[in-house]
Design a protein around this motif. Structure first.
Motif, PDB file in Angstrom:
ATOM      1  N   PRO A 153       0.802  -1.228   0.000  1.00  0.00           N
ATOM      2  CA  PRO A 153       0.000   0.000   0.000  1.00  0.00           C
ATOM      3  C   PRO A 153       0.836   1.279   0.000  1.00  0.00           C
ATOM      4  O   PRO A 153       0.356   2.337  -0.424  1.00  0.00           O
ATOM      5  N   ASP A 154       2.077   1.222   0.456  1.00  0.00           N
ATOM      6  CA  ASP A 154       2.937   2.411   0.404  1.00  0.00           C
ATOM      7  C   ASP A 154       3.215   2.837  -1.033  1.00  0.00           C
ATOM      8  O   ASP A 154       3.641   3.971  -1.270  1.00  0.00           O
ATOM      9  N   ASP A 155       2.996   1.937  -1.986  1.00  0.00           N
ATOM     10  CA  ASP A 155       3.266   2.249  -3.385  1.00  0.00           C
ATOM     11  C   ASP A 155       2.142   3.035  -4.062  1.00  0.00           C
ATOM     12  O   ASP A 155       2.295   3.470  -5.194  1.00  0.00           O
ATOM     13  N   VAL A 156       1.009   3.203  -3.400  1.00  0.00           N
ATOM     14  CA  VAL A 156      -0.119   3.890  -4.041  1.00  0.00           C
ATOM     15  C   VAL A 156      -0.194   5.338  -3.565  1.00  0.00           C
ATOM     16  O   VAL A 156       0.374   5.693  -2.539  1.00  0.00           O
ATOM     17  N   PRO A 157      -0.899   6.199  -4.313  1.00  0.00           N
ATOM     18  CA  PRO A 157      -0.989   7.611  -3.922  1.00  0.00           C
ATOM     19  C   PRO A 157      -1.660   7.801  -2.561  1.00  0.00           C
ATOM     20  O   PRO A 157      -2.475   6.980  -2.131  1.00  0.00           O
ATOM     21  N   ASP A 158      -1.324   8.894  -1.909  1.00  0.00           N
ATOM     22  CA  ASP A 158      -1.849   9.174  -0.572  1.00  0.00           C
ATOM     23  C   ASP A 158      -3.373   9.174  -0.530  1.00  0.00           C
ATOM     24  O   ASP A 158      -3.979   8.688   0.426  1.00  0.00           O
ATOM     25  N   ASP A 159      -4.033   9.727  -1.571  1.00  0.00           N
ATOM     26  CA  ASP A 159      -5.491   9.879  -1.530  1.00  0.00           C
ATOM     27  C   ASP A 159      -6.247   8.569  -1.751  1.00  0.00           C
ATOM     28  O   ASP A 159      -7.461   8.517  -1.584  1.00  0.00           O
ATOM     29  N   VAL A 160      -5.540   7.504  -2.093  1.00  0.00           N
ATOM     30  CA  VAL A 160      -6.185   6.215  -2.323  1.00  0.00           C
ATOM     31  C   VAL A 160      -5.782   5.193  -1.258  1.00  0.00           C
ATOM     32  O   VAL A 160      -6.468   4.201  -1.051  1.00  0.00           O
ATOM     33  N   ARG A 161      -4.696   5.468  -0.566  1.00  0.00           N
ATOM     34  CA  ARG A 161      -4.088   4.460   0.313  1.00  0.00           C
ATOM     35  C   ARG A 161      -5.037   3.942   1.385  1.00  0.00           C
ATOM     36  O   ARG A 161      -5.084   2.743   1.653  1.00  0.00           O
ATOM     37  N   ALA A 162      -5.808   4.811   2.030  1.00  0.00           N
ATOM     38  CA  ALA A 162      -6.709   4.362   3.110  1.00  0.00           C
ATOM     39  C   ALA A 162      -7.732   3.365   2.579  1.00  0.00           C
ATOM     40  O   ALA A 162      -8.003   2.335   3.220  1.00  0.00           O
ATOM     41  N   ASP A 163      -8.304   3.633   1.408  1.00  0.00           N
ATOM     42  CA  ASP A 163      -9.290   2.722   0.832  1.00  0.00           C
ATOM     43  C   ASP A 163      -8.655   1.398   0.426  1.00  0.00           C
ATOM     44  O   ASP A 163      -9.255   0.334   0.578  1.00  0.00           O
ATOM     45  N   VAL A 164      -7.435   1.476  -0.115  1.00  0.00           N
ATOM     46  CA  VAL A 164      -6.734   0.249  -0.509  1.00  0.00           C
ATOM     47  C   VAL A 164      -6.466  -0.618   0.716  1.00  0.00           C
ATOM     48  O   VAL A 164      -6.729  -1.825   0.714  1.00  0.00           O
ATOM     49  N   LYS A 165      -5.965  -0.004   1.783  1.00  0.00           N
ATOM     50  CA  LYS A 165      -5.687  -0.767   3.002  1.00  0.00           C
ATOM     51  C   LYS A 165      -6.968  -1.373   3.570  1.00  0.00           C
ATOM     52  O   LYS A 165      -6.979  -2.528   4.003  1.00  0.00           O
ATOM     53  N   ALA A 166      -8.054  -0.599   3.565  1.00  0.00           N
ATOM     54  CA  ALA A 166      -9.330  -1.097   4.093  1.00  0.00           C
ATOM     55  C   ALA A 166      -9.831  -2.276   3.273  1.00  0.00           C
ATOM     56  O   ALA A 166     -10.326  -3.271   3.820  1.00  0.00           O
ATOM     57  N   GLU A 167      -9.714  -2.187   1.956  1.00  0.00           N
ATOM     58  CA  GLU A 167     -10.193  -3.272   1.108  1.00  0.00           C
ATOM     59  C   GLU A 167      -9.339  -4.524   1.258  1.00  0.00           C
ATOM     60  O   GLU A 167      -9.855  -5.641   1.269  1.00  0.00           O
ATOM     61  N   ILE A 168      -8.032  -4.340   1.395  1.00  0.00           N
ATOM     62  CA  ILE A 168      -7.150  -5.492   1.605  1.00  0.00           C
ATOM     63  C   ILE A 168      -7.464  -6.160   2.936  1.00  0.00           C
ATOM     64  O   ILE A 168      -7.563  -7.383   3.030  1.00  0.00           O
ATOM     65  N   LEU A 169      -7.651  -5.358   3.987  1.00  0.00           N
ATOM     66  CA  LEU A 169      -7.998  -5.894   5.304  1.00  0.00           C
ATOM     67  C   LEU A 169      -9.331  -6.631   5.248  1.00  0.00           C
ATOM     68  O   LEU A 169      -9.480  -7.730   5.797  1.00  0.00           O
ATOM     69  N   ALA A 170     -10.295  -6.050   4.567  1.00  0.00           N
ATOM     70  CA  ALA A 170     -11.609  -6.692   4.453  1.00  0.00           C
ATOM     71  C   ALA A 170     -11.490  -8.026   3.727  1.00  0.00           C
ATOM     72  O   ALA A 170     -12.107  -9.019   4.130  1.00  0.00           O
ATOM     73  N   ALA A 171     -10.688  -8.064   2.671  1.00  0.00           N
ATOM     74  CA  ALA A 171     -10.511  -9.309   1.927  1.00  0.00           C
ATOM     75  C   ALA A 171      -9.865 -10.382   2.802  1.00  0.00           C
ATOM     76  O   ALA A 171     -10.208 -11.559   2.718  1.00  0.00           O
ATOM     77  N   ASP A 172      -8.935  -9.948   3.665  1.00  0.00           N
ATOM     78  CA  ASP A 172      -8.288 -10.903   4.567  1.00  0.00           C
ATOM     79  C   ASP A 172      -9.290 -11.565   5.497  1.00  0.00           C
ATOM     80  O   ASP A 172      -9.101 -12.701   5.920  1.00  0.00           O
TER      81      ASP A 172
END
Length: 200
Positions: A153-172
């Motif tokens: 997630p550190d590789d994605v832009p700041d404005d998208v990172r929170a959603d990416v992390k949330a979606e990855i966590l949800a998938a887990d």
């Protein structure tokens, strides 16, 4: 094999001498077991790929390991992303910068271990990789992009990172996002995809 070491307990010189990576992984564990040439080769290839450089051909990388030893190559490979994160701009020639760091056994800084490396922030892409960067703010698009090169997630832009992390966590946890059309619609709201409750 290795017990992680707290790098903040060591000086930069000690980390260099003992060949300890930024995450605390030592080249040689307390019981004397070492990583091997293959570990060094793979670490170097991965480091160069992640910073947008084309890895040297197999023969050149083999020669670098043979001439300078696997411990030195591995050490500079695992510290290469933190080294790049400390720079004002990415190196124009990542392979040249990396091989110079190995050949000259460049010093490192303990503070680099705390720097997040982001391919987006640091602009570390070759032309083919740059063409694959998503142009949307869809978390799903960015996650697919991350998977294409084993990013974080550190590789994605700041404005998208929170959603990416949330979606990855949800998938887990087996959760499925309700809406992925936009950042506002996603709002980190998920449907339960499993019968079990989240275990926390």
């Amino acid at each position: 094999m290795n017990n992680l070491i707290n790098v903040s307990n060591y000086s930069s010189e000690e980390l260099l001498k003992r060949r300890i990576g930024p995450d605390g992984t030592p080249w040689q564990s307390e019981d004397g077991a070492e990583l091997d040439e293959n570990d060094a080769w793979l670490a170097a290839a991965e480091a160069l790929r992640r910073v947008g450089g084309d890895p040297p051909n197999n023969g050149a990388l083999d020669k670098l390991v043979e001439e300078h030893g696997p411990a030195k190559v591995w050490f500079h490979a695992v510290w290469f992303r933190p080294r790049v994160a400390s720079m004002k701009k990415p190196p124009e020639n990542p392979v040249g910068t990396f091989t110079a760091s190995v050949r000259q056994d460049y010093s490192i800084s303990t503070r680099w271990a705390r720097l997040p490396f982001s391919r987006i922030r640091h602009g570390c892409f070759n032309e083919a990789q740059r063409a694959q960067i998503p142009t949307t703010t869809s978390a799903s698009d960015w996650i697919a992009w991350l998977k294409s090169f084993e990013g974080t997630p550190d590789d994605v832009p700041d404005d998208v990172r929170a959603d990416v992390k949330a979606e990855i966590l949800a998938a887990d946890f087996g959760l499925v996002p309700k809406r992925l059309d936009s950042r506002e619609q996603t709002s980190n709201v998920f449907e339960d995809g499993l019968d079990d409750d989240i275990p926390f």
